[in-house]
Design a protein around this motif. Structure first.
Motif, PDB file in Angstrom:
ATOM      1  N   LEU A 173       0.721  -1.750  -0.078  1.00  0.00           N
ATOM      2  CA  LEU A 173      -0.625   0.068   0.256  1.00  0.00           C
ATOM      3  C   LEU A 173       0.835   1.463  -0.101  1.00  0.00           C
ATOM      4  O   LEU A 173       0.735   2.422  -0.299  1.00  0.00           O
ATOM      5  N   ALA A 174       2.215   1.322   0.791  1.00  0.00           N
ATOM      6  CA  ALA A 174       2.685   2.247   0.448  1.00  0.00           C
ATOM      7  C   ALA A 174       3.487   2.832  -0.354  1.00  0.00           C
ATOM      8  O   ALA A 174       3.288   3.879  -1.255  1.00  0.00           O
ATOM      9  N   PHE A 175       3.916   1.554  -1.169  1.00  0.00           N
ATOM     10  CA  PHE A 175       3.965   1.587  -2.630  1.00  0.00           C
ATOM     11  C   PHE A 175       3.467   2.218  -4.044  1.00  0.00           C
ATOM     12  O   PHE A 175       3.685   3.520  -4.268  1.00  0.00           O
ATOM     13  N   LEU A 176       2.639   1.977  -3.552  1.00  0.00           N
ATOM     14  CA  LEU A 176       0.946   2.204  -4.251  1.00  0.00           C
ATOM     15  C   LEU A 176       0.949   3.648  -4.108  1.00  0.00           C
ATOM     16  O   LEU A 176       0.200   4.516  -5.122  1.00  0.00           O
ATOM     17  N   LEU A 375      -3.833   2.417 -11.103  1.00  0.00           N
ATOM     18  CA  LEU A 375      -3.423   2.271  -9.168  1.00  0.00           C
ATOM     19  C   LEU A 375      -4.459   2.105  -8.116  1.00  0.00           C
ATOM     20  O   LEU A 375      -4.096   1.963  -7.568  1.00  0.00           O
ATOM     21  N   LEU A 376      -5.103   4.009  -8.613  1.00  0.00           N
ATOM     22  CA  LEU A 376      -6.284   3.815  -7.330  1.00  0.00           C
ATOM     23  C   LEU A 376      -7.479   2.925  -7.004  1.00  0.00           C
ATOM     24  O   LEU A 376      -7.917   2.013  -6.088  1.00  0.00           O
ATOM     25  N   GLN A 377      -8.174   1.987  -8.590  1.00  0.00           N
ATOM     26  CA  GLN A 377      -8.851   0.886  -8.235  1.00  0.00           C
ATOM     27  C   GLN A 377      -8.020  -0.530  -7.552  1.00  0.00           C
ATOM     28  O   GLN A 377      -8.185  -0.941  -6.368  1.00  0.00           O
ATOM     29  N   ASP A 378      -6.636  -0.250  -7.651  1.00  0.00           N
ATOM     30  CA  ASP A 378      -5.888  -1.610  -7.044  1.00  0.00           C
ATOM     31  C   ASP A 378      -5.405  -1.015  -5.027  1.00  0.00           C
ATOM     32  O   ASP A 378      -5.572  -2.532  -4.888  1.00  0.00           O
TER      33      ASP A 378
END
Length: 506
Positions: A173-176, A375-378
């Motif tokens: 999550l931090a990476f995203l 990316l937001l959806q993931d």
């Protein structure tokens, strides 16, 4: 066959004559072997079984399928015996009491790795086994240590299950979030660039692709308007035809005299004839038509209008005006759309470089927007998955069999070793006596002497003992039996001691 029988008897006689040597060797070997067996520390084994639940409806809804859970379980199983986890076990048990240097820790970790086994009995059933057999620990301490090691392994399994995947989830999550922040900056920059370009070139919003789409949409609108215009013109022509055949005024028979009154009466008669089913070829209908034609000429030559206004004619005039307005509106819209088509075509042909730049800017913005949305959806899916794993614990496990408290050592099998040493000692004594007999040049039978010398033996002399010699032999035989019985009694005592020690383990 007789020769083999004689050899067996000769061997037995040779061993019996040297029975004290055989017994001495047996005692020496047994005492040494039993001492070695006594020095071997007992190893105690503790086991536990863990059941892992693989199916969870909510977990499957958020993408945590049984395959993913199996991979997580396999990861936990493989990492349970890692050096880091084994070091945790050592430091939390008595194994780490005397460890002070990193080298000693490495040696302890290597030794503990050989004492722990993690096996999969089925897809969702695991068995953890730990063995402890340190020579500096008592039997009770080794049994307790084995149980403590297994309990610590369960704790590690729980920690790896609860925190391992969560740590990976937090890192993901931090990476995203970092990627989303970078994509957001790029998207904002591309959007500012697109807005500036559209402000400078409003006619090229959307680029070449947008212009082509606008041209297609405008052309479709023109075709639709042309179809509506053709339909409106056709409806106006129909109204004009109806107006041409509709009189402006109505003359009612009996209410007006002269030609117009006669004309109205003749038309009423013609209508009645047709109502009766008479066709245009009927003589009465033909006569009535001629009469109506003559009366119309008379009414026209008489001039002036008489009668009341025709409401149908007035209604048709109103409908005609509405349709003319509709036709004019459609024509105006068509002219405007054709002007747009001309302007779009001019922009495409006069400024190809600017149109290409508009297309590139629009394409870059769309690509960045799609990446940001993906990316937001993931990230949201992973966040939901992490919440499910945190709150519901997607990998649920249950300790079926708690760590067992061993009471019987699993190794060594001391009773079997004691018996083996006894058999080995007896065999060594018999073998030593037989070997000594083979080294000395004596013969137990006359046939053996004949085969060795190659000469016939005429006779043999039996051994004759005096009463004193027989008494000595009997006393020595009793001593031999007592010594052999003492060896057997010592074996029984050792066995009894072993079983007593096993029963005394807490």
């Amino acid at each position: 066959m007789n020769e083999l029988y004689e050899q067996i008897l000769a061997a037995l006689h040779s061993v019996w004559n040297r029975r004290w040597l055989a017994l001495a060797v047996a005692w020496i070997v047994c005492l040494a072997g039993w001492l070695v067996v006594a020095m071997i520390p007992n190893s105690y084994e503790s086991k536990t079984r863990i059941f892992v639940q693989l199916e969870d409806v909510l977990a499957q809804q958020v993408g945590i399928g049984s395959g993913s859970i199996k991979r997580d379980i396999e990861r936990v199983r493989q990492t349970m015996t890692s050096s880091v986890n084994l070091e945790k076990v050592i430091r939390s048990t008595h194994l780490g009491d005397e460890i002070t240097t990193p080298r000693e820790m490495e040696s302890a970790v290597a030794g503990l790795a050989k004492q722990i086994q993690v096996k999969s009995e089925k897809e969702n059933l695991f068995e953890i086994t730990a063995t402890s057999g340190r020579s500096d620990f008592s039997d009770g301490e080794n049994a307790k240590l084995a149980q403590d090691i297994v309990q610590k392994m369960i704790d590690i399994f729980r920690e790896e299950n609860l925190s391992g995947s969560r740590g990976e989830m937090r890192e993901t999550l931090a990476f995203l979030d970092q990627q989303l922040a970078a994509r957001q900056k790029e998207l904002e920059s591309a959007e500012q660039k697109r807005l500036a370009f559209e402000a400078a070139h409003p006619q090229l919003i959307g680029g070449a692709q947008g212009l082509s789409q606008k041209l297609d949409n405008t052309s479709d609108a023109v075709r639709n308007i042309e179809a509506d215009l053709a339909a409106a013109q056709s409806a106006l022509a129909a109204i004009d035809q109806q107006l041409a055949g509709t009189p402006r005024t109505l003359v009612v028979a009996g209410q007006a005299g002269g030609p117009r009154g006669a004309l109205a009466q003749a038309e009423a008669d013609l209508t009645a004839m047709r109502a009766r089913g008479l066709t245009d070829n009927h003589p009465d209908v033909i006569s009535a038509n001629k009469q109506i034609a003559a009366l119309r000429k008379q009414a026209a030559s008489a001039g002036g209008e008489a009668g009341t206004p025709n409401p149908a004619y007035s209604s048709l005039l109103s409908i005609r005006a509405d349709r003319q307005a509709t036709i004019q509106s459609l024509q105006v819209r068509k002219a405007g759309l054709q002007a747009q088509i001309t302007a779009i075509a001019a922009n495409q042909t006069q400024e190809p470089g600017v149109a290409a730049e508009a297309q590139r800017i629009s394409r870059d913005y769309d690509v960045l927007r799609q990446q940001y949305d993906k990316l937001l959806q993931d990230r949201e899916q992973l966040r939901l998955r992490g919440q499910v794993e945190t709150e519901r614990n997607a990998i649920k496990f249950e300790v079926i069999d708690p760590p067992s408290a061993p009471r019987v050592p699993v190794a060594p099998n001391r009773p079997l070793l004691l018996l083996g040493v006894l058999v080995l000692g007896i065999g060594a004594g018999v073998g030593a006596a037989f070997a000594i007999g083979q080294l000395r040049s004596t013969f137990a039978t006359a046939n053996g002497l004949e085969r060795a010398m190659g000469m016939p033996v005429l006779g043999t002399i039996s051994l004759a003992l005096t009463d004193a010699a027989r008494s000595v032999r009997a006393r020595r035989n009793k001593q031999f039996i007592a010594a052999g019985a003492a060896l057997g009694a010592l074996f029984v005592i050792l066995l009894a001691t072993e079983f007593i020690q096993r029963g005394s383990v807490a």
